[in-house]
Design a protein around this motif. Sequence first.
Motif, PDB file in Angstrom:
ATOM      1  N   SER A   1      34.573  44.987  85.920  1.00 36.44           N
ATOM      2  CA  SER A   1      34.155  45.148  87.129  1.00 36.44           C
ATOM      3  C   SER A   1      33.772  46.508  87.219  1.00 36.44           C
ATOM      4  O   SER A   1      34.153  47.322  86.406  1.00 36.44           O
ATOM      5  CB  SER A   1      35.322  44.584  88.098  1.00 36.44           C
ATOM      6  OG  SER A   1      36.502  45.392  87.908  1.00 36.44           O
ATOM      7  N   CYS A   2      33.177  46.930  88.310  1.00 37.14           N
ATOM      8  CA  CYS A   2      32.801  48.210  88.455  1.00 37.14           C
ATOM      9  C   CYS A   2      33.130  48.721  89.942  1.00 37.14           C
ATOM     10  O   CYS A   2      33.282  47.796  90.968  1.00 37.14           O
ATOM     11  CB  CYS A   2      31.090  48.441  88.054  1.00 37.14           C
ATOM     12  SG  CYS A   2      30.457  49.888  88.486  1.00 37.14           S
ATOM     13  N   THR A   3      33.212  50.132  89.914  1.00 40.47           N
ATOM     14  CA  THR A   3      33.612  50.526  91.437  1.00 40.47           C
ATOM     15  C   THR A   3      32.412  50.382  92.315  1.00 40.47           C
ATOM     16  O   THR A   3      32.654  50.519  93.609  1.00 40.47           O
ATOM     17  CB  THR A   3      33.783  52.198  91.316  1.00 40.47           C
ATOM     18  OG1 THR A   3      32.797  52.748  90.721  1.00 40.47           O
ATOM     19  CG2 THR A   3      35.090  52.313  90.402  1.00 40.47           C
ATOM     20  N   CYS A   4      31.269  50.170  91.897  1.00 34.79           N
ATOM     21  CA  CYS A   4      30.062  49.806  92.803  1.00 34.79           C
ATOM     22  C   CYS A   4      30.183  48.252  93.192  1.00 34.79           C
ATOM     23  O   CYS A   4      29.539  48.219  94.174  1.00 34.79           O
ATOM     24  CB  CYS A   4      28.723  50.133  92.194  1.00 34.79           C
ATOM     25  SG  CYS A   4      28.223  48.764  90.911  1.00 34.79           S
ATOM     26  N   GLY A   5      30.951  47.482  92.999  1.00 36.55           N
ATOM     27  CA  GLY A   5      31.282  46.251  93.234  1.00 36.55           C
ATOM     28  C   GLY A   5      31.090  45.133  92.479  1.00 36.55           C
ATOM     29  O   GLY A   5      30.969  44.012  92.694  1.00 36.55           O
ATOM     30  N   TRP A   6      30.133  45.383  91.442  1.00 38.90           N
ATOM     31  CA  TRP A   6      29.962  44.528  90.442  1.00 38.90           C
ATOM     32  C   TRP A   6      30.892  43.841  89.634  1.00 38.90           C
ATOM     33  O   TRP A   6      31.882  44.685  89.578  1.00 38.90           O
ATOM     34  CB  TRP A   6      28.868  45.209  89.581  1.00 38.90           C
ATOM     35  CG  TRP A   6      28.469  44.382  88.312  1.00 38.90           C
ATOM     36  CD1 TRP A   6      27.322  43.533  88.237  1.00 38.90           C
ATOM     37  CD2 TRP A   6      29.063  44.370  87.118  1.00 38.90           C
ATOM     38  NE1 TRP A   6      27.308  42.941  86.879  1.00 38.90           N
ATOM     39  CE2 TRP A   6      28.392  43.418  86.180  1.00 38.90           C
ATOM     40  CE3 TRP A   6      30.223  44.895  86.569  1.00 38.90           C
ATOM     41  CZ2 TRP A   6      28.787  43.133  84.991  1.00 38.90           C
ATOM     42  CZ3 TRP A   6      30.766  44.536  85.077  1.00 38.90           C
ATOM     43  CH2 TRP A   6      29.957  43.804  84.512  1.00 38.90           C
ATOM     44  N   ARG A   7      30.789  42.578  89.419  1.00 38.30           N
ATOM     45  CA  ARG A   7      31.595  41.979  88.763  1.00 38.30           C
ATOM     46  C   ARG A   7      31.259  41.009  87.590  1.00 38.30           C
ATOM     47  O   ARG A   7      30.343  40.072  88.005  1.00 38.30           O
ATOM     48  CB  ARG A   7      32.803  41.205  89.626  1.00 38.30           C
ATOM     49  CG  ARG A   7      33.714  40.472  88.875  1.00 38.30           C
ATOM     50  CD  ARG A   7      34.780  39.789  89.785  1.00 38.30           C
ATOM     51  NE  ARG A   7      35.638  39.132  89.082  1.00 38.30           N
ATOM     52  CZ  ARG A   7      36.933  39.366  88.693  1.00 38.30           C
ATOM     53  NH1 ARG A   7      37.543  40.653  89.338  1.00 38.30           N
ATOM     54  NH2 ARG A   7      37.779  38.680  88.251  1.00 38.30           N
TER      55      ARG A   7
ATOM     56  N   HIS B   1      26.726  49.258  83.146  1.00 37.04           N
ATOM     57  CA  HIS B   1      26.664  50.734  83.533  1.00 37.04           C
ATOM     58  C   HIS B   1      25.309  51.300  82.769  1.00 37.04           C
ATOM     59  O   HIS B   1      24.707  52.121  83.591  1.00 37.04           O
ATOM     60  CB  HIS B   1      27.766  51.368  82.677  1.00 37.04           C
ATOM     61  CG  HIS B   1      27.940  52.819  82.811  1.00 37.04           C
ATOM     62  ND1 HIS B   1      28.128  53.262  84.013  1.00 37.04           N
ATOM     63  CD2 HIS B   1      27.449  53.728  82.064  1.00 37.04           C
ATOM     64  CE1 HIS B   1      28.310  54.683  83.811  1.00 37.04           C
ATOM     65  NE2 HIS B   1      27.898  55.106  82.703  1.00 37.04           N
TER      66      HIS B   1
ATOM     67  N   THR C   1      39.730  43.029  83.923  1.00 32.45           N
ATOM     68  CA  THR C   1      40.809  41.799  84.563  1.00 32.45           C
ATOM     69  C   THR C   1      41.242  40.752  83.728  1.00 32.45           C
ATOM     70  O   THR C   1      39.922  40.166  83.165  1.00 32.45           O
ATOM     71  CB  THR C   1      40.411  41.548  85.877  1.00 32.45           C
ATOM     72  OG1 THR C   1      40.009  42.743  86.714  1.00 32.45           O
ATOM     73  CG2 THR C   1      41.413  40.856  86.673  1.00 32.45           C
TER      74      THR C   1
ATOM     75  N   THR D   1      30.720  57.892  80.957  1.00 32.59           N
ATOM     76  CA  THR D   1      31.890  57.276  81.602  1.00 32.59           C
ATOM     77  C   THR D   1      32.379  56.112  81.064  1.00 32.59           C
ATOM     78  O   THR D   1      33.459  55.598  81.240  1.00 32.59           O
ATOM     79  CB  THR D   1      31.962  57.316  83.057  1.00 32.59           C
ATOM     80  OG1 THR D   1      30.607  56.409  83.673  1.00 32.59           O
ATOM     81  CG2 THR D   1      31.548  58.508  83.836  1.00 32.59           C
TER      82      THR D   1
ATOM     83  N   HIS E   1      23.574  52.458  86.350  1.00 29.87           N
ATOM     84  CA  HIS E   1      23.984  53.720  86.615  1.00 29.87           C
ATOM     85  C   HIS E   1      23.464  54.773  85.738  1.00 29.87           C
ATOM     86  O   HIS E   1      23.997  55.816  85.545  1.00 29.87           O
ATOM     87  CB  HIS E   1      25.569  53.739  86.480  1.00 29.87           C
ATOM     88  CG  HIS E   1      26.308  52.897  87.580  1.00 29.87           C
ATOM     89  ND1 HIS E   1      26.132  53.172  88.839  1.00 29.87           N
ATOM     90  CD2 HIS E   1      26.873  51.611  87.313  1.00 29.87           C
ATOM     91  CE1 HIS E   1      26.859  52.085  89.363  1.00 29.87           C
ATOM     92  NE2 HIS E   1      27.107  51.121  88.624  1.00 29.87           N
TER      93      HIS E   1
END
Length: 56
Positions: free
Chosen positions: A11-17, A35, A2, A44, A39
């Motif tokens: 940012s990540c889909t898990c909410g991390w920014r 990641h 962003t 990915t 993860h």
Amino acid sequence: MTERGSFCSASCTCGWRGPARRARDRAREDAHAHHQHEHGGGHTATPPPEGAAGAL
């Protein structure tokens, strides 16, 4: 990734920014490190290819 003005953050889909950075390659490194750590690696999220620093 962003962008807001001259700053970029990941940012990540898990909410991390990640923190806001002026350098896009540093924001990408933040995302890659997150990641790998949170993860378990995988394929990915990969670091940018050599010579691609600053490109989106």
